[in-house]
Design a protein around this motif. Structure first.
Motif, PDB file in Angstrom:
ATOM      1  N   LEU A  55      -3.295  13.141  -7.258  1.00  0.00           N
ATOM      2  CA  LEU A  55      -3.517  11.737  -7.618  1.00  0.00           C
ATOM      3  C   LEU A  55      -2.471  10.812  -6.983  1.00  0.00           C
ATOM      4  N   PRO A  56      -1.178  11.145  -7.036  1.00  0.00           N
ATOM      5  CA  PRO A  56      -0.198  10.283  -6.345  1.00  0.00           C
ATOM      6  C   PRO A  56      -0.519  10.085  -4.859  1.00  0.00           C
ATOM      7  N   HIS A  57      -0.933  11.144  -4.185  1.00  0.00           N
ATOM      8  CA  HIS A  57      -1.276  10.970  -2.774  1.00  0.00           C
ATOM      9  C   HIS A  57      -2.497  10.074  -2.603  1.00  0.00           C
ATOM     10  N   LEU A  58      -3.498  10.273  -3.449  1.00  0.00           N
ATOM     11  CA  LEU A  58      -4.706   9.459  -3.322  1.00  0.00           C
ATOM     12  C   LEU A  58      -4.396   7.974  -3.545  1.00  0.00           C
ATOM     13  N   ILE A  59      -3.581   7.699  -4.557  1.00  0.00           N
ATOM     14  CA  ILE A  59      -3.191   6.325  -4.864  1.00  0.00           C
ATOM     15  C   ILE A  59      -2.389   5.721  -3.719  1.00  0.00           C
ATOM     16  N   ALA A  60      -1.489   6.502  -3.173  1.00  0.00           N
ATOM     17  CA  ALA A  60      -0.654   5.996  -2.071  1.00  0.00           C
ATOM     18  C   ALA A  60      -1.510   5.683  -0.848  1.00  0.00           C
ATOM     19  N   TYR A  61      -2.406   6.608  -0.507  1.00  0.00           N
ATOM     20  CA  TYR A  61      -3.302   6.346   0.627  1.00  0.00           C
ATOM     21  C   TYR A  61      -4.126   5.077   0.365  1.00  0.00           C
ATOM     22  N   THR A  62      -4.596   4.924  -0.860  1.00  0.00           N
ATOM     23  CA  THR A  62      -5.443   3.770  -1.164  1.00  0.00           C
ATOM     24  C   THR A  62      -4.680   2.460  -1.016  1.00  0.00           C
ATOM     25  N   ILE A  63      -3.496   2.372  -1.602  1.00  0.00           N
ATOM     26  CA  ILE A  63      -2.785   1.099  -1.588  1.00  0.00           C
ATOM     27  C   ILE A  63      -2.344   0.742  -0.164  1.00  0.00           C
ATOM     28  N   VAL A  64      -2.003   1.733   0.632  1.00  0.00           N
ATOM     29  CA  VAL A  64      -1.641   1.433   2.015  1.00  0.00           C
ATOM     30  C   VAL A  64      -2.872   0.942   2.773  1.00  0.00           C
ATOM     31  N   GLY A  65      -4.013   1.522   2.476  1.00  0.00           N
ATOM     32  CA  GLY A  65      -5.254   1.033   3.080  1.00  0.00           C
ATOM     33  C   GLY A  65      -5.576  -0.386   2.634  1.00  0.00           C
ATOM     34  N   MET A 122      -4.801  18.242   6.025  1.00  0.00           N
ATOM     35  CA  MET A 122      -4.390  18.943   4.813  1.00  0.00           C
ATOM     36  C   MET A 122      -4.896  18.215   3.579  1.00  0.00           C
ATOM     37  N   TRP A 123      -4.719  16.894   3.556  1.00  0.00           N
ATOM     38  CA  TRP A 123      -5.052  16.161   2.335  1.00  0.00           C
ATOM     39  C   TRP A 123      -6.542  15.959   2.145  1.00  0.00           C
ATOM     40  N   ARG A 124      -7.268  15.788   3.237  1.00  0.00           N
ATOM     41  CA  ARG A 124      -8.733  15.764   3.105  1.00  0.00           C
ATOM     42  C   ARG A 124      -9.186  17.039   2.405  1.00  0.00           C
TER      43      ARG A 124
END
Lengths: 303, 303
Positions: free
Chosen positions: B188-198, B232-234
């Protein structure tokens, strides 16, 4: 013109860092300071955060040609109002708050007839209080100055020069635009971090001990920001409500799109976003706004 | 029993770090390694990531008593299948993937009859590739081992001892529980980080240059995680879908509650949460899972 006697109201992370930085880098400038909390004043005097820690705010501002309010943005209007009669007529009034439209309004209302030039150094750590400040906090960071329409150009230049003297880079900006930019670069990240740390604390299937033990998987990064000062951040969200809500809406839409991609197994959408987001970090490092070492250099320290 | 010949399949951040750590801390253990990418093999040989970089995966595993797959979780089944006939019958099969139920299934299917004991060292940086690994990556970090039901206790103990030898602390866990715990502490932290940077990259009212300049307000922290390896994250999100979607649902509910508090000016709700979240960071630091220095120590480096 340049400032010779700077009064700092509020001696926490920001106020203390300004006081130390002035003494370090602008030795000809006298500093006075005051904090509402007696324990903070005592600690500020011990650490020498400013040249003179005063027993009252009125004493601190009495001789000042620049007064900088370093208190939570929700308290600025009240504190400024209390000191209104003590502040010299010619002094420039500024602050370090993270939302600028509401601060400009509050200061203009509390101090009619004074020159108000709000500012926001985009720098900080998760610590707060009189032990948190350090002289190098502003080195290489941006300070956004938001002069109201018709502000005296010489005074704006003097305030800009003051911040450059502390090692910051200065940008002039309209207060409304500041609030939009900071909503995305600072306020939304803090809100998200506080939320995810809260979510992780309240799960029935995963214990708090497990969340702590396995936090190196990414979660720990968010806890740093979520350890920031609660009063300061409550005030930021309440005083920059519109811009924060707008950014939050966009974030939620983007998150919903990713949620859908995960649910339907759409790996290409995930991969495309995850590839794009790498470029921004490279630019931030190239611009000198973050540490180039992997893991913020934490691993160097641990190893 | 203990392992004497370890084969590492995939020589990126994790594979390379294991190779270096074994050579550094377990000098009696021989290491072989292979990577599908010839450039990675060449660089791995230059850096000496393992004792012998082999030209084929079959050569790398031929003499191994422990084979560790360090490739993206979505690729493990295929790579393992290709090496099935070359892996010695008695070798223990393990991995370092971030989702464990899907990996256990993929390895069991690809390597019928072999002893499969999946593992996940909760450690890493945002870097990837053969230049990213370092020997101290696992020091003081947790490695979660998820033995399937009925696994040979001696082999589980040997794998645990291997990770302890690399400096990690070992915890045994059910694969399903692992996937739930890591969904909140990592995925979840990675998903949130990717989202906010996007989100921040796609605004019309704020330029990308502004996002970069003022990133020290909090945003830059998220960009580190969002610079992690896209493949990796996908794979992590696609292979741990159910747990990630569950955590995401909870996060969204909590975020909606905060959004409502901001909209209605409910400062007490904000203040209460922001106070609670400070405690978790203190526990993480006390447990040795993050740097106690403010700002991850970045300010020390800058100042």
């Amino acid at each position: 013109m340049s400032f010779e006697r700077v009064a700092i109201i509020g001696l926490g992370l920001l106020g203390g860092s300004i006081g130390l930085a002035v003494q370090d880098r602008l030795p000809g400038v006298a500093t006075t300071g005051w904090d509402r909390d007696p324990a903070t004043r005592a600690r500020a005097a011990e650490r020498g955060l400013v040249g003179t820690v005063c027993e009252t705010g009125a004493e601190a501002v009495a001789q000042a040609d620049l007064v900088i309010f370093c208190v939570p943005v929700g308290a600025i209007g009240e504190v400024a109002g209390e000191l209104a009669s003590a502040i010299p007529a010619g002094a420039v009034i500024s602050d370090v708050g993270s939302s600028k439209q509401s601060v400009a309004e509050a200061l203009a209302k509390a101090l009619p007839g004074h020159t108000v030039i709000p500012a926001h150094p985009v720098a900080g750590t998760e610590r707060s209080g009189p032990d948190a400040g350090f002289a190098s906090l502003f080195l290489g960071r941006w300070c956004i100055v938001t002069p109201p329409e018709g502000a005296d150009a010489a005074k704006v230049a003097a305030l800009s020069a003051f911040w450059e003297g502390l090692g910051a880079k200065v940008e002039l900006m309209d207060a409304q635009h500041h609030d939009l930019v900071l909503a995305v670069t600072s306020h939304l990240p803090h809100l998200i971090a506080y939320t995810i740390v809260g979510t992780a604390s309240d799960l029935e299937g995963v214990t708090q001990s497990e969340v702590i033990k396995y936090s190196a998987g990414g979660f720990r990064d968010f806890t740093r920001i979520a350890a920031s000062d609660p009063t300061m951040w409550r005030d930021v969200f309440l005083t920059n409500k519109d811009a924060v809500l707008e950014m939050l809406q966009r974030f939620s839409e983007d998150l919903t799109a990713l949620q859908r991609a995960i649910r339907w197994g759409d790996g290409d959408t995930l991969f495309d976003l995850f590839t794009r987001t790498r470029a921004i970090r490279r630019s931030i490092i190239a611009e000198g706004q973050d540490d180039a070492r992997p893991d913020f250099g934490r691993s160097d320290h641990a190893g």
